[in-house]
Design an enzyme around this catalytic site. Structure first.
Site, short mmCIF file in Angstrom:
data_model
loop_
_atom_site.label_atom_id
_atom_site.label_comp_id
_atom_site.label_asym_id
_atom_site.label_seq_id
_atom_site.Cartn_x
_atom_site.Cartn_y
_atom_site.Cartn_z
CD GLU A 1 -1.90 3.90 3.25
OE1 GLU A 1 -3.30 3.86 3.59
OE2 GLU A 1 -1.68 3.22 2.37
CB CYS B 1 -6.21 -1.36 5.12
SG CYS B 1 -4.50 -1.72 5.16
CG HIS C 1 -2.08 -1.18 1.17
ND1 HIS C 1 -3.09 -1.00 2.06
CD2 HIS C 1 -2.20 -2.00 0.31
CE1 HIS C 1 -3.96 -2.06 1.80
NE2 HIS C 1 -3.31 -2.78 0.47
#
Length: 156
Positions: free
Chosen positions: A80, A106, A78
Site C-alpha cells: 500500500e 496495517c 508495504h
C-alpha cells in the site's frame, strides 16, 4: 454474506470489477522478493489503474526482505505504501479512488490510505491484527472483503 446478497448495494458490474482488480493485485504480489509474505496493491480511479505496488525494500536497496533469522527487515515497505508513494510522484490523484490490496492494511498503511484520500479498500486476506481496518472504519472508508476461494463478497 454471499455474492447474491451484495447485488443490491453494489451491482453485479461493481462486484465483477472488484474481483478482477483483486485478482490483478494477487498477480502483482508475485513481483515481491519477500519470502514470508507477498502482498500486491492497485489504486484504481474511474476504472483506470493509476498506481501499483508490492511489498519490498526501498529503491536502490538489495532485494532481500528478511534477515538471516527469517525476520522481515524494518525498512521493508508495504504494498500500500509503495502504491501510494508512487501515485504521489505522478500527475494522478488518489482522491476518491479504490485501493485493491491482497492483505488487510496495517495501522501505518491505514493512516496513509486516509491521508491520500482513498475512499474504498478491497482486500482478500485477513491479517491477524485488525487495528488498520478499525481505523479505516473510523475514518468512514468503505471496506470490502472478498474471499476468492469461497466466493464471498462482504462490506465490513
Amino acid at each position: 454474506m454471499a455474492d447474491n446478497d451484495c447485488i443490491k448495494p453494489y451491482g453485479e458490474k461493481q462486484i465483477a470489477f472488484d474481483k478482477r482488480y483483486l485478482e490483478m493485485a494477487l498477480i502483482w504480489a508475485k513481483n515481491s522478493y519477500c519470502k514470508r509474505r507477498q502482498v500486491g496493491a492497485l489504486i484504481v480511479k474511474g476504472k483506470m489503474i493509476i498506481s501499483d505496488g508490492y511489498n519490498g525494500t526501498p529503491s536502490g536497496f538489495e532485494n532481500v526482505c528478511e534477515d538471516e533469522n527469517n525476520v522481515t527487515k524494518p525498512y521493508v515497505l508495504h504494498a500500500e505504501a509503495n502504491a501510494i508513494t508512487k501515485v504521489a510522484k505522478s500527475n494522478n490523484s488518489s482522491e476518491n479512488s479504490t485501493l485493491y490490496v491482497t492483505s488487510s492494511p496495517c495501522l501505518e498503511c491505514a493512516k496513509l490510505i486516509i491521508q491520500s484520500g482513498i475512499k474504498r479498500v478491497v482486500y482478500c486476506d485477513k491479517y491477524r491484527l485488525t487495528d488498520g481496518l478499525d481505523l479505516l472504519k473510523r475514518a468512514g472508508i468503505e471496506i470490502v472483503y472478498i474471499d476468492t476461494e469461497n466466493d464471498i463478497y462482504e462490506q465490513q
